[in-house]
Design a protein around this motif. Structure first.
Motif, short mmCIF file in Angstrom:
data_model
loop_
_atom_site.label_atom_id
_atom_site.label_comp_id
_atom_site.label_asym_id
_atom_site.label_seq_id
_atom_site.Cartn_x
_atom_site.Cartn_y
_atom_site.Cartn_z
N TYR A 1 0.82 -1.22 0.00
CA TYR A 1 0.00 0.00 0.00
C TYR A 1 0.85 1.26 0.00
N LEU A 2 0.20 2.36 -0.28
CA LEU A 2 0.83 3.66 -0.11
C LEU A 2 -0.16 4.56 0.62
N TRP A 3 0.33 5.72 1.02
CA TRP A 3 -0.51 6.66 1.76
C TRP A 3 -0.81 7.89 0.92
N ALA A 4 -2.08 8.33 1.01
CA ALA A 4 -2.43 9.62 0.43
C ALA A 4 -2.92 10.49 1.57
N ILE A 5 -2.17 11.53 1.85
CA ILE A 5 -2.54 12.43 2.94
C ILE A 5 -3.54 13.44 2.39
N LEU A 6 -4.68 13.55 3.07
CA LEU A 6 -5.76 14.39 2.54
C LEU A 6 -5.59 15.85 2.94
N LYS B 1 -1.18 8.69 -10.51
CA LYS B 1 -2.61 8.84 -10.78
C LYS B 1 -3.33 9.60 -9.66
N LEU B 2 -2.63 9.78 -8.57
CA LEU B 2 -3.27 10.39 -7.40
C LEU B 2 -2.95 11.88 -7.25
N ASP B 3 -2.49 12.45 -8.33
CA ASP B 3 -2.19 13.88 -8.32
C ASP B 3 -3.52 14.65 -8.39
N LEU B 4 -4.26 14.59 -7.29
CA LEU B 4 -5.62 15.13 -7.28
C LEU B 4 -5.72 16.29 -6.30
N LYS B 5 -6.73 17.12 -6.52
CA LYS B 5 -6.82 18.33 -5.70
C LYS B 5 -7.15 18.05 -4.23
N GLU B 6 -7.78 16.92 -3.97
CA GLU B 6 -8.13 16.60 -2.59
C GLU B 6 -6.92 16.05 -1.81
N ILE B 7 -5.89 15.66 -2.54
CA ILE B 7 -4.77 14.99 -1.90
C ILE B 7 -3.59 15.95 -1.73
N GLU B 8 -3.15 16.05 -0.50
CA GLU B 8 -2.06 16.96 -0.16
C GLU B 8 -0.71 16.33 -0.55
N LYS B 9 -0.51 15.11 -0.10
CA LYS B 9 0.78 14.45 -0.34
C LYS B 9 0.59 12.95 -0.50
N ARG B 10 1.52 12.36 -1.25
CA ARG B 10 1.52 10.90 -1.41
C ARG B 10 2.83 10.37 -0.84
N ARG B 11 2.73 9.38 -0.01
CA ARG B 11 3.92 8.89 0.70
C ARG B 11 3.94 7.37 0.85
N GLY B 12 5.13 6.88 1.16
CA GLY B 12 5.27 5.47 1.54
C GLY B 12 5.40 4.50 0.40
N TYR B 13 5.75 4.98 -0.78
CA TYR B 13 5.93 4.05 -1.89
C TYR B 13 7.36 4.01 -2.39
N ASP B 14 8.28 4.60 -1.64
CA ASP B 14 9.68 4.59 -2.08
C ASP B 14 10.60 3.90 -1.08
#
Length: 826
Positions: free
Chosen positions: A42-47, A111-124
């Motif tokens: 999994y990865l994290w999407a911080i809202l 694909k998660l470069d969305l306006k509701e999402i602040e940051k994407r983490r945990g996939y590296d």
DNA sequence: ATATACACGGATCCCCTATTTCC
DNA sequence: GGAAATAGGGGATCCGTGTA
């Protein structure tokens, strides 16, 4: 099936689009076990902050539909959960987005470069790290495991059939247990060749050394009786095959070399390729895989499937070199320091020039190198174990990582108790920007007043910078955007920066390290028996604590924070200045101070009084800041700089009541000065500190000068050694050692970045008027007379001049003798 | 790229000016 | 006599190696 298991090596593979981990280890009967397992990916999407529940719901629906067809497989989002997490100390709502394959997380993130999402983490993090975090099967810890035995099973494409292990198990359950340490099976190896460039010469022999096993494989047949450990083969190709055969037969847990990532293993690989031999050393018959580590510089790591290839040089470099006496990390010096044994004498020659009766010595030499490597591995095994356990990453990586990576691994594996989502690695651009940032102000160094002093004490702060980080809560996650009233604030380059008083995870982790280290250290002190494991863990914590500060200032760090690093230095500076003031106020006189240590005169106070005063000082120090007594010293010497007017920093010599010397910074501790100058200076310092005056020392210098003038000094004592730090062509200033390196190149003597170049300065032969020192450079073997004037004026004099100046003696006149000037004679 | 800043000191580089050499 | 080459001084820079 139920058994005890200790994980040693980790690898992963894909099967039907999913990731599986393959752990090689041992059970309590020392059988080799392979454990197959998997975990959720999994990865994290911080809202973003103020999302309404409705928005979140529709976002989740949208994300759940993501499906990718790339790299010949299908990856999709399998489920999405919402969690309350922390990110850099702040509470956030985050989506835990599960997907099919770890390697596709990056594309999912795109694909998660969305306006509701602040940051994407945990996939590296890499799948192995992710797996260890998820399932907590920590390297080199014992577990009781339950699982399904795979026996000629077609599951996972029949992996158990190609793998040379005793059992292959699909994991169901595990429980950590206590068990005695692993007794690893170790095989050390070393090769000898004619040509140092990888693969360009023949391999003459390969030695192997393990428990009750020693062997030298060679195709060079000599007349007469040979030692029993020598085994003849037909030719080089058979040599390599025999090597493979022995490694497979012994099947060690660790195949150990010294600089083997950079030499032995790639060399064998290159020669095997030449003969079209498959170098199937892996338990799955695979060949070693080489990974580029670092940019282009040929830095390579060699990984063998199931057998951990350890290059001891790398580990010693990061974990030990800063505390070592050795001036180089050559096997000879390192073995001498840690094992009290040296390499066998054998002067390298091309094999065509080796006499028949010299070969036996060569075999012996080759075997002995493996023997030393084996010995060093045993010596460092407790450290390797503890480093691996503390960082919680596979030993293959831990043994090769630098300190910044170690700090980072430690952080990553300890985030969970803070409910923290891991920060990402900086991008290339971010690194570039960070590197361009201005340097910040560092440590405080007090300019000493030159002189010979009596009765000195030294205090220093224990884990100084680490304690400062903990005490003032300095980190990326505690840095405040605005200055708040109730915070830790300090000025950095004209600006005030503030850190929250709410403990951050990084300082908290560090606090743990420092406290545990203190505990281990005191336990070590009080116990009568030497506990290698405790010593090793204490050492691992010490290194971590020391590297934590550098980590925050390191541009490549996930938790890089220049403000925190700068504030650490600034707070430390304040602490030491305060301490100096208090010490002086008490009636002592501070002579010198650098970063975290203070040297001061007792001024008729007793040692007991001073110890009491130390306790009093400590009561007033904030947080975990603590001063300790470094020692009492009978005498100490501080000199001026070469310029002559001011006291030299980072240069002093002390002697304690037992006559033990502590010399810092002087030429005598610098390897780029000739032995003669170093020895002369050392003796001068010793005589002065022992006698309390300069008279014996002065006589000794006079004698030496006479000897030099009469050419009674052997050339060996005059060799100057300087390291080549970059390729010859990159030097802007052609200094003497570069000239010497060029000469070596012409003579086809192998040199490389990192080689210590030795040379001496010979009398001028050109007769040119304006001659540079580099024009007089000669290699140690080159015929010539040493340049008397050079060695007097550029080596001996500079080494002792400032010392005698303390006693108002002008040494220059000694050298000149009858002549008044020396420059004038040109 | 692979923890940080501070510090020393040798040797060369480089620019400027004075002196010497050459035609 | 004037231009070009060389010498020499001195600060800037490069470089390696330490301390903490």
């Amino acid at each position: 099936m139920k058994l005890q298991f200790i994980p040693i090596d980790y690898d992963y593979f894909d099967f039907e689009g999913r990731n599986y981990i393959k752990i090689i280890g041992r059970n309590e009967q020392e059988k080799r076990i392979c454990v197959i397992d998997t975990c959720e990916v999994y990865l994290w999407a911080i809202l973003k902050n103020k999302l309404k529940q409705k928005q979140i719901d529709s976002l989740i629906k949208k994300i759940e539909k993501i499906k990718l067809d790339i790299k010949g497989r299908t990856t999709k989002v399998e489920k999405v959960e919402i969690h309350d997490k922390n990110f850099l100390g702040k509470q956030v709502k985050a989506l835990k987005i599960f997907a099919t394959n770890y390697k596709d997380l990056h594309d999912i993130a795109d694909k998660l470069d969305l306006k509701e999402i602040e940051k994407r983490r945990g996939y590296d993090l890499g799948f192995i790290t992710h797996y260890i975090l998820e399932k907590k099967i920590l390297p080199l810890n014992w577990y009781e495991i339950e699982g399904e035995l795979l026996n000629n099973s077609l599951e996972f494409g029949g992996i158990d059939m190609v793998l040379d292990v005793d059992f292959c198990i699909k994991l169901n359950k595990l429980k950590q247990i206590e068990n005695s340490a692993l007794n690893p099976k170790v095989l050390a190896y070393d090769i000898e060749c004619d040509e140092f460039r990888i693969g360009e010469g023949e391999i003459l022999m390969i030695s192997l050394f393990g428990e009750n096993f020693k062997k030298v494989l060679t195709w060079k047949k000599i007349k007469g009786k040979i030692p029993e450990y020598v085994e003849y083969v037909k030719d080089e190709a058979e040599l390599i095959e025999k090597f493979i055969e022995y490694v497979r037969k012994i099947s060690p847990d660790f195949l150990v070399g010294y600089f083997s990532d950079g030499f032995d293993l790639p060399y064998i690989k290159a020669r095997a390729e030449k003969f079209k031999i498959k170098l199937s050393l892996g338990l799955d018959n695979s060949q070693p895989k080489f990974h580029q580590s670092g940019m282009g510089k040929g830095l390579v790591t060699g990984k063998i499937n199931g057998i951990v290839h350890i290059d001891l040089l790398k580990f010693i470099q990061t974990a030990y070199s800063q505390y070592m006496q050795s001036e180089t990390l050559s096997l000879n010096e390192v073995a001498n320091e840690f094992l009290n044994e040296r390499k066998k004498d054998f002067k390298f020659k091309h094999s065509s020039k080796i006499e028949e009766d010299e070969w036996e010595k060569y075999f012996e030499y080759n075997l002995h190198d493996s023997y030393l490597t084996y010995g060093l591995f045993q010596k460092f095994w407790p450290d390797l174990i503890e480093f691996t356990r503390v960082m919680q990453e596979p030993i293959f990586d831990v043994s090769r990582n630098g300190m910044s990576k170690n700090v980072e691994d430690f952080i990553i594996h300890n985030l969970e108790r803070f409910n923290e989502i891991p920060e990402k690695r900086p991008t290339y651009d971010e690194i570039g920007q960070r590197r361009q940032r201005e340097k910040y102000e560092g440590a405080f160094v007090l300019e000493p007043i030159p002189g010979l002093y009596e009765k000195i004490a030294i205090f220093d702060f224990t884990s100084s910078y680490g304690s400062v980080i903990v005490t003032y809560n300095l980190s990326k996650s505690t840095l405040l955007e605005k200055n708040e009233k109730d915070s830790y604030s300090i000025e950095i380059g004209g600006e005030i920066v503030s850190f929250s008083k709410k403990p951050g995870f990084f300082p908290e982790m560090l606090k743990d390290i420092i406290i545990r280290r203190k505990k281990f250290k005191s336990e070590l002190k009080s116990s009568s028996t030497e506990d290698a494991v405790k010593r090793a863990r204490s050492n691992a914590f010490k290194l971590l604590a020391n590297a934590a500060y550098g980590y925050q200032g390191f541009f490549g760090a996930r938790y890089y924070c220049r403000e925190a690093a700068a504030a650490t230095a600034a707070f430390a500076k304040k602490s030491i200045k305060d301490a100096i003031e208090n010490i002086n106020k008490e009636g002592y006189k501070t002579i010198y101070s650098d970063t975290d240590s203070i040297a001061f005169l007792l001024n008729k106070k007793t040692e007991e009084q001073t110890k009491e005063f130390l306790n009093k000082l400590n009561e007033k120090l904030p947080g975990i800041m603590e001063l300790e007594l470094e020692g009492f010293f009978k005498r100490g010497l501080w000199v001026t700089t070469r310029g002559g007017e001011i006291g030299a920093k980072k240069k002093y010599a002390l002697v304690d009541e037992k006559g033990k010397l502590k010399i810092r910074g002087f030429e005598t501790v610098r390897r780029d000065w000739c032995t003669l100058a170093r020895q002369v200076q050392n003796k001068v310092i010793r005589l002065i500190l022992e006698d309390g005056n300069e008279s014996h020392a002065l006589n000794f210098v006079k004698e030496t000068i006479k000897k030099i003038k009469e050419r009674k000094i052997s050339k060996e004592e005059l060799i100057i050694r300087t390291q080549l730090k970059k390729p010859i062509s990159e030097y802007k200033a052609i200094s003497p050692h570069v000239v010497a390196a060029k000469k070596m190149q012409e003579l086809k003597i192998p040199i490389d970045v990192g080689t210590l170049i030795g040379y001496y300065i010979a009398e001028s032969t050109t007769g040119k008027k304006r001659e540079l020192i580099r024009d007089k450079v000669k290699l140690p073997d080159e015929k010539g007379e040493y340049d008397i004037v050079y060695y007097l004026e550029h080596q001996i004099l500079p080494a002792v001049e400032n010392i005698f100046q303390v006693f108002s003696i002008n040494t220059k006149e000694l050298v000149d003798g009858k002549k008044q000037t020396t420059l004038g004679e040109f």
